[in-house]
Design an enzyme around this catalytic site. Structure first.
Site: not given
Length: 807
Positions: A658, A701
Site C-alpha cells: 500500500s 489511514k
C-alpha cells in the site's frame, strides 16, 4: 508553498463523498419495538441454500462444513436452522446396553422405540428388588421345608438302612459295628463286650479264623455301602436342586410375566427377559445368601451380582421431541464415541456393562451433530474416530489404548451401535481448505460446504432488513428498543466495519456487542429507548479501551520523537500511511519515507528488504517501481541509477504494497528535484503502468494523519491522497468530514501516478506529444532528463574505463 493550491483544491472530494449516512427518515418506524416479525439471520443466502440441500439429501457422505470467519454466528444460525427442521422429523429410537449372559465381556446393544427405555430400566430395578424378596420367602415356606426335609430324610434313611443291614449281620456273627472319630470299624464281641486284642488272639484257631473271615466279608460289604453314600447324597442334592428350580420358577414366573406383559411388542426385550429368568433360576442361591460384604448395600444399590440384570440406558428420548440436535462443545475422543468407566472396589478396578457411558454420537443418532472443527482437530484421535463412525455407520466404544494395541488385558467390547447422523462441522475457511488438501477422506465425508458471508449489499431494502435484525436481537437478549436514529448509526458503523460504504458487516458477534454496550449506556442515562448518542458512546468506549498504543505513537509523533512533517516541502521525502493491526482493533499511522538517487546499474534498493524487515508483498511493490521507471523513461536507453528507499524510524517489519505509490512519488521527486508537499500524506499501491490501485484500511489511514494534524493545530489545508477505487470504501469520522466541509482538510482521489504527482508538487505531470517528448518543465520531462543524464554519464565512464584499459 506548504498548503494546497486553489487549483488543486478543486480535485478534492466533497464532504458528502466521505460518509454515506442512512436515510432514517425513510424507516417506517420510530423504534424497533414497532417492528413486526423477527429474523434470526440475514445476508447468508448462499450458505442457507447449501444447508437446505445438505440437510435434505439423505445419502452417505453429504455432511456439512460451515465455513466463515469467527463471529459470523454460524453456530447460532446452524442450531436455529436445524432445530426448526428437526422438530418436524420423527423421534429416533432409544439405545440401551444389557448383559450378554453367554459372553459377559461383549454386552449387547438393545434398540427400543422412543419412551420405552426408562420404563424398562425401572421395571428391571423393581423386578430385582421383588425377586430378592420373593425368592427367599418362597424358600422359607413350610411346604418347601417339608419337601426338602422329605428328600433329606430319604437319603438319611437309605444310608441308615444299609448300615443297619450290615450291623445286624455283624451282630449275628458276634461282631460289632462301631462309629469312631476315625471312621467305622468292625470288632469281635463276647457277652456284649468288645474283645481285647489279647483275648482275640487267644481264641481257638477255628474261632479266630471264622471271625477274621467274617470281619473281612463285612468290611467288603461296608465298603460297598460307603461307596454308595456319595451317590445317594448326589441324588438327594439333585432332587433338592430340582425342588429349588421348581420353587424358583414358581417364585419368578409370575413376576417375570408381569413385566413381560408390557413388552409383548418387543421381541428383543422378551428374549432378554427369558435370559434373565433362566439366569435367575440357575443362580437362585445368590438370592438366598447375604451380601458378600457389609458395605455392599452402600455401593450403588443392588449387590454386584445382581447388576447383571439391570438395563444401562444409553440414550433416552421423549416420544414427541423430534430429531435430536446436539452440540458437543468439548469433542474429545471419549465425548464423541463414549467410554467404559471403571470403579475401585476393594482395592481393584472393576467394570461391567452398567459403566458404559454414551458419547455425542449416541445422543445425536438419528438427528444432527454440530461440532467445532478446530476444537475437534486439537483433540487426540477425535477426528479419526469421527471418520471411522461415518464410514462404517457404527459407533464402536473402545479405549484409545485398545485402539492402538497398547493394552492387552481383557476389557469390555460393547456391541457396536448402528448410527445415522448428519454431522455439521463449524470452522474457519482456513481449516476447511487445509482439510480438503491434506485429508483424502474429507471430501468423501463432507461433501456440502456452506460458505457464510461477512457482508451484504447495502440498499434501502437491506437497511430495513438489518433494522429488523437489530430489533430481533434486542428483543431476544432483553435490550431496550432502538430508535431509528440509533438504528441508522449502528448500520453506518457496520458499514464502516465492512470497509465499504456499499456493504454492511453481518458478523453477529460484532453487532451483538455493540447493541449490548449501547443498551448499557442508555440505561446509565435513565433512557427507555437507545438513542444515536448511546450508540456513538458505545463506539467511542470500544475505541477508548483499545487505543493505548495509538495514543502513545501519536504522542511520540507530536513530541517529535517520531519525525513527521505536516507542512513545508521537501525533495525525496513523503508521508506514507500504514495501518497497525492489533487483534480486533486497527489504526492508521503516518511514516516518513525517503529516497536517494545516484549513478548506478538500474537498481532500486529496498533497505527494508535488505535488512530483512520487509515482507514479500512490500518487496514486490518496490520491484514494480523499477518496471515503471524502465517502461516510461528508459525504453531506449539503460536505466543507469541506483536508488535507495527506506521507511525512516521503522524498527519492525513492513508488509504490504500500500506504500508503493508513495515510494514512487518520492523516487520521482528525488529524480526530478521537485519538492513534495509535506502537508499531504499518501496511500495506494501501483502497477507497472502507473495506475494507482486500491488498498485496505483507508478510513484508518486518513484518520491517523488527520489526528496528527489536529494534534499539532495545523488544519490549514492538510490532506491525504488515496486511490480513486477506494472512494466507495470511505466512512470517515464526523470530525474529519466536518473539517473537509470547512475546507481545513482535504481528501484527494487519484487513478494514476501522474494525477498524484501533480497534487504533491503543484507541477503538471506532462504527457508525451506526437514526437514522443514530454512538455518542458513537467515532472516527467525532468525525470526523463535526469535519467538521460545519468545514462550518458554512465556511458562516459564506461568509455573512459575502456580507454584506460587499452592503454
Amino acid at each position: 508553498m506548504d498548503t494546497v493550491d486553489e487549483s488543486i483544491k478543486g480535485r478534492a472530494l466533497a464532504a458528502e463523498a466521505l460518509y454515506r449516512r442512512v436515510e432514517v427518515e425513510k424507516f417506517p418506524f420510530t423504534s424497533t419495538a414497532e417492528i413486526d416479525g423477527q429474523t434470526d439471520f440475514i445476508g447468508h443466502d448462499r450458505a442457507l441454500e447449501a444447508m437446505r440441500f445438505g440437510i435434505g439429501i439423505r445419502k452417505q457422505g453429504f455432511n456439512l462444513y460451515l465455513l466463515g470467519p469467527a463471529g459470523t454466528g454460524k453456530y447460532k444460525i446452524a442450531r436455529s436452522f436445524l432445530e426448526k427442521r428437526a422438530a418436524g422429523e420423527g423421534t429416533p429410537d432409544e439405545w440401551c446396553y444389557i448383559n450378554n449372559f453367554v459372553s459377559p465381556e461383549t454386552p449387547n446393544a438393545l434398540r427400543l422405540p422412543p419412551g420405552r427405555a426408562l420404563p424398562l430400566r425401572d421395571d428391571m430395578n423393581r423386578l430385582i428388588e421383588d425377586l430378592r424378596s420373593a425368592i427367599p420367602s418362597a424358600f422359607q415356606s413350610e411346604n418347601y421345608r417339608a419337601r426338602k426335609h422329605v428328600i433329606e430324610q430319604e437319603v438319611k434313611d437309605q444310608q441308615e438302612k444299609a448300615f443297619e443291614e450290615v450291623s445286624e449281620e455283624a451282630q449275628q456273627s458276634g461282631i460289632a459295628l462301631m462309629r469312631t472319630p476315625t471312621g467305622i470299624i468292625l470288632a469281635p464281641v463276647k457277652k456284649g463286650e468288645v474283645m481285647e486284642p489279647r483275648e482275640f488272639e487267644n481264641l481257638p484257631p477255628d474261632e479266630h479264623q471264622r471271625l477274621e473271615s467274617k470281619i473281612a466279608e463285612l468290611q467288603q460289604k461296608l465298603r460297598k455301602v460307603l461307596l454308595q453314600v456319595p451317590r445317594w447324597e448326589q441324588e438327594g442334592r439333585e432332587k433338592v436342586r430340582d425342588l429349588n428350580n421348581e420353587v424358583a420358577k414358581f417364585a419368578v414366573s409370575h413376576l417375570m410375566e408381569e413385566v413381560a406383559k408390557k413388552y409383548t411388542d418387543l421381541p428383543s426385550v422378551i428374549s432378554f427377559l427369558n435370559d434373565v429368568k433362566a439366569d435367575v433360576i440357575e443362580h437362585v442361591d445368590e438370592f438366598l445368601t447375604p451380601p458378600e460384604h457389609p458395605l455392599a448395600a452402600l455401593m450403588g444399590g443392588a449387590p454386584t451380582s445382581f447388576r447383571r440384570y439391570q438395563v444401562n440406558v444409553l440414550v433416552e428420548r421423549e416420544s414427541a421431541e423430534g430429531a435430536p440436535v446436539v452440540f458437543e462443545d468439548h469433542p474429545t475422543y471419549q465425548n464423541l464415541v463414549g467410554q467404559v468407566q471403571y470403579q475401585s472396589h476393594m482395592g481393584a478396578l472393576t467394570t461391567d456393562f452398567t459403566l458404559i457411558r454414551r458419547g455425542a454420537l449416541h445422543r445425536a443418532n438419528g438427528g444432527y451433530l454440530i461440532l467445532d472443527a478446530y476444537k475437534m482437530l486439537t483433540q487426540p484421535y477425535a477426528w479419526d474416530a469421527l471418520k471411522r463412525c461415518l464410514v462404517s455407520s457404527q459407533i464402536r466404544i473402545e479405549s484409545p489404548g485398545e485402539m492402538l494395541g497398547l493394552v492387552s488385558t481383557v476389557a469390555l467390547r460393547p456391541e457396536p451401535v448402528p448410527v445415522s447422523v448428519k454431522v455439521v462441522l463449524v470452522g474457519e475457511r482456513t481449516l476447511y481448505y487445509m482439510l480438503a488438501s491434506l485429508d483424502s477422506e474429507f471430501h468423501d465425508l463432507f461433501k456440502v460446504a456452506a460458505d457464510f458471508e461477512e457482508t451484504m449489499d447495502r440498499t434501502g431494502e437491506s437497511e430495513l432488513l438489518f433494522a429488523k435484525w437489530i430489533g430481533t436481537i434486542a428483543h431476544t437478549e432483553g435490550l431496550l428498543p432502538f430508535d431509528r436514529e440509533a438504528v441508522g448509526r449502528v448500520i453506518e458503523q457496520c458499514s464502516r466495519a465492512a470497509e465499504d460504504s456499499r456493504k454492511i458487516l453481518t458478523l453477529r458477534r460484532t453487532l451483538g456487542d455493540l447493541l449490548q454496550e449501547a443498551d448499557y449506556w442508555a440505561r446509565e442515562a435513565k433512557r427507555t429507548v437507545v438513542s444515536r448518542e448511546d450508540v456513538q458512546r458505545a463506539i467511542d468506549a470500544q475505541i477508548r479501551r483499545k487505543d493505548r498504543i495509538r495514543e502513545r505513537m501519536l504522542e511520540a509523533t507530536l513530541r517529535g520523537t517520531l519525525m513527521i512533517d505536516t507542512h513545508g516541502e521537501r525533495v525525496g521525502q513523503i508521508n506514507g500511511l500504514s495501518v497497525v493491526m492489533l487483534s480486533d482493533f486497527s489504526f492508521g499511522h503516518p511514516s516518513r519515507i525517503t529516497a536517494r538517487v545516484r549513478l548506478g546499474k538500474g537498481d532500486v534498493i529496498d533497505i527494508e528488504r535488505e535488512v530483512k524487515l520487509g515482507g514479500p508483498l512490500h518487496s514486490k511493490g518496490v520491484l514494480i517501481l523499477s518496471g515503471f521507471l524502465g517502461g516510461r523513461y528508459a525504453s531506449e536507453q539503460p536505466l543507469s541509477l541506483q536508488a535507495s528507499l527506506v521507511f525512516e524510524q521503522s524498527y519492525g517489519g513492513v508488509e504490504g504494497d500500500s506504500a508503493s505509490s508513495a515510494e514512487l512519488y518520492v523516487l520521482l521527486s528525488a529524480l526530478s528535484g521537485l519538492p513534495l508537499k509535506q502537508s499531504l500524506a499518501v496511500t495506494g499501491s501501483v502497477n507497472q503502468h502507473g495506475e494507482v490501485q486500491a488498498i485496505g484500511g483507508v478510513n484508518e489511514k486518513i484518520e491517523g494523519f488527520f489526528d496528527l494534524c489536529k494534534g499539532r493545530g495545523e488544519m490549514d489545508g492538510q490532506g491525504v491522497i488515496i486511490p480513486r477505487s477506494n472512494v466507495g470504501d470511505l466512512m470517515l469520522r464526523r470530525d474529519v468530514v466536518e473539517a473537509v466541509r470547512q475546507g481545513r482538510f482535504h481528501v484527494f482521489a487519484v487513478a494514476t501516478i501522474d494525477e498524484g504527482i501533480e497534487i504533491l508538487t503543484g507541477v503538471p505531470a506532462g504527457e508525451r506529444d506526437a514526437s514522443g517528448k514530454f512538455p518542458e518543465g513537467s515532472v516527467n520531462h525532468r525525470v526523463e532528463q535526469r535519467l538521460i543524464a545519468l545514462a550518458e554519464r554512465q556511458m562516459e565512464l564506461a568509455v573512459k574505463a575502456k580507454q584506460e584499459k587499452t592503454q
